[in-house]
Scaffold this motif. Structure first.
Motif, PDB file in Angstrom:
ATOM      1  N   VAL A 169       0.758  -1.106   0.026  1.00 56.76           N
ATOM      2  CA  VAL A 169      -0.112  -0.058  -0.050  1.00 56.76           C
ATOM      3  C   VAL A 169       0.834   1.042  -0.041  1.00 56.76           C
ATOM      4  CG1 VAL A 169      -0.139   0.217   2.522  1.00 56.76           C
ATOM      5  CG2 VAL A 169      -2.167   1.168   1.170  1.00 56.76           C
ATOM      6  N   ALA A 170       0.562   2.320  -0.758  1.00 56.27           N
ATOM      7  CA  ALA A 170       1.036   3.709  -0.551  1.00 56.27           C
ATOM      8  C   ALA A 170       0.559   4.602   0.117  1.00 56.27           C
ATOM      9  CB  ALA A 170       1.165   4.141  -2.228  1.00 56.27           C
ATOM     10  N   LEU A 171       1.007   4.964   1.127  1.00 53.12           N
ATOM     11  CA  LEU A 171       0.312   6.028   1.981  1.00 53.12           C
ATOM     12  C   LEU A 171       0.884   7.524   1.925  1.00 53.12           C
ATOM     13  CD1 LEU A 171       0.372   3.507   4.980  1.00 53.12           C
ATOM     14  CD2 LEU A 171      -1.392   4.255   3.609  1.00 53.12           C
ATOM     15  N   LEU A 172       0.063   8.384   1.864  1.00 52.69           N
ATOM     16  CA  LEU A 172       0.266   9.906   1.981  1.00 52.69           C
ATOM     17  C   LEU A 172      -0.042  10.430   3.183  1.00 52.69           C
ATOM     18  CD1 LEU A 172       1.226  12.340  -0.081  1.00 52.69           C
ATOM     19  CD2 LEU A 172      -1.212  12.484  -0.462  1.00 52.69           C
ATOM     20  N   GLY A 173       0.764  11.223   4.066  1.00 53.32           N
ATOM     21  CA  GLY A 173       0.855  11.950   5.201  1.00 53.32           C
ATOM     22  C   GLY A 173      -0.027  13.133   4.983  1.00 53.32           C
TER      23      GLY A 173
END
Lengths: 119, 351
Positions: B272-276
């Motif tokens: 999964v790619a996560l953006l803060g």
């Protein structure tokens, strides 16, 4: 100014110490993107973790060189964390504390000794 | 510690060095963010000589590489470059690499420096059943990676024939092999050649005001694209199917080394790619929570200068739709990160 082995400096005037990291340390860390400063009023012991610096590469702990109570933090760093890279020993200071025991400074390195350590 | 042929020149440029995979390499010269920006907006050059080539020649060159690879090699056009895994006998990843097809009896691969010995030993073991010769050339060669939108105009000037190449292709010139490959998401070219030829090219490029860039910027650029790095997004224990590059595994292929084990392995992890949303970066190993339950860990994390937000690549126990908010625990405090599609960094226009 006095220096620690972990590349912090403290400049003392009238029992108040201003703390920051050295030019050498900022070069090792790289671009600082985020700073977690201590709360004003926090009591720190010499060697205790005081600040967390997030660089592009990793998180790094900054240890308080001396014991005391935090009386001021550098709020400019919230909007300009890059000051730590461009002016680590002047405008990029991290926090100020009221010294508990000025004798602790005697155990620290002076500029000459620190220069020798990093060369 | 090994050093590349450009070590002295890098020292002269005041490079801040780091240790990586047994090599002493530049982490940065002027600054990681500065070099990252140079590649995104202009052009930069990386010394990637620590990677090195392994040449494969002989009657069975392509079938041999096809058997080693999870991706399809036989049938790809001459001059093309293929991204693939080599698997071990449990379906784990020995390495992720590029296969360059020169002609029907010649090819070469570029492997990660950290796995060179293991990859080479694996190739030599499997080669016993094929009519091929394997030659490791890293000691005699250097490699440069020229990356950035302005790289095209520069290569047009220096090596015009290379600019007609489509992405993921290569040509052999007299003293250099040039490929349209890279690890940054920008237009770019990579150059393989003798130490002398590459040193000359380095000087030529710096003379053209190309920014020298180090591993710090390289890592930042690849994370912004969601490109994996061996040892982080996968390793020899991870299934080749459980990561964001699993598309390079072609289970419908007739056979490849490790295929049976891979097909039989139970799937546990999902990439999964996560953006803060704030500014606090997550780092490798940090725990990920969904509604209070720990579901995985961060494999790579960084603060993106392009997006001005923290990014994380992670492996979790379940599939979550884009837009799902997860928590990453950073120094005992949960921080919200949102599942997004890759790449994190999307160019506004394609050029």
């Amino acid at each position: 100014m006095n220096y620690t082995e972990t590349h912090e400096w403290v400049a003392v005037k009238d029992q108040v110490g201003t703390v920051g990291i050295t030019m050498y340390a900022q070069r090792e860390l790289g671009d600082i993107v985020y700073v977690e400063l201590p709360q004003v009023g926090k009591v720190l012991k010499a060697g205790e973790e005081a600040v967390v610096l997030e660089s592009t590469k990793a998180a790094a702990d900054v240890y308080s060189p001396v014991s005391g109570t935090v009386i001021e933090i550098n709020t400019q760093l919230k909007s300009d964390s890059g000051l730590i890279n461009s002016a680590p020993e002047t405008e990029g200071w991290l926090f100020k504390l009221r010294l508990e025991d000025a004798n602790e400074l005697k155990k620290m390195m002076d500029e000459q000794q620190y220069s020798e350590m990093i060369s | 510690m090994m050093r590349t042929a450009l070590f002295e020149k890098q020292q002269a440029l005041n490079a801040q060095m780091t240790k990586f995979a047994g090599w002493e390499l530049p982490l940065y010269y002027k600054g990681i963010t500065h070099e990252h920006d140079a590649v995104r907006q202009n052009v930069g050059v990386f010394d990637v000589s620590h990677m090195g080539r392994i040449l494969v020649s002989g009657k069975d060159a392509l079938p041999f590489l096809d058997f080693l690879s999870t991706n399809t090699i036989v049938g790809k056009s001459l001059g093309s470059v293929v991204y693939t895994f080599f698997c071990n006998d449990t379906g784990g990843v020995i390495d992720d690499l590029l296969v360059y097809i020169v002609d029907t009896e010649q090819a070469f691969v570029v492997v990660n420096a950290i796995n060179r010995e293991v990859s080479l030993a694996h190739m030599q073991q499997v080669a016993r059943n094929f009519q091929v010769q394997i030659e490791d050339t890293y000691a005699d060669e250097s490699i440069l990676s020229l990356q950035g939108p302005s790289s095209v105009a520069l290569v047009q000037k220096l090596f015009p024939e290379a600019t007609t190449l489509h992405p993921m292709h290569h040509i052999e010139k007299a003293t250099l092999t040039i490929s349209t490959t890279g690890y940054t998401g920008e237009r770019g070219f990579e150059f393989f050649g003798s130490h002398a030829a590459i040193t000359l090219l380095w000087d030529q490029l710096l003379n053209e005001s190309v920014e020298p860039c180090g591993l710090g910027a390289r890592d930042l650029l690849r994370i912004e694209m969601g490109y994996p790095l061996y040892g982080h997004e996968f390793d020899m224990n991870s299934s080749a199917l459980e990561n964001l590059a699993a598309w390079t595994v072609k289970l419908e292929k007739h056979d490849f080394f490790g295929k049976k084990a891979l097909a039989e392995r139970k799937s546990c992890w999902h990439p999964v790619a996560l953006l803060g949303s704030g500014r606090v970066p997550a780092r490798e190993g940090y725990s990920i929570f969904k509604e209070g339950k720990k579901i995985g860990r961060v494999t790579s994390g960084a603060f993106s200068p392009s997006l001005q937000k923290p990014l994380a690549l992670a492996l979790i126990e379940e599939v979550v739709p884009h837009g799902t908010i997860l928590e990453i625990e950073i120094r005992n405090v949960p921080h919200s990160y949102q599942a997004v599609s890759l790449p994190f960094y999307k160019k506004l226009s394609n050029n």
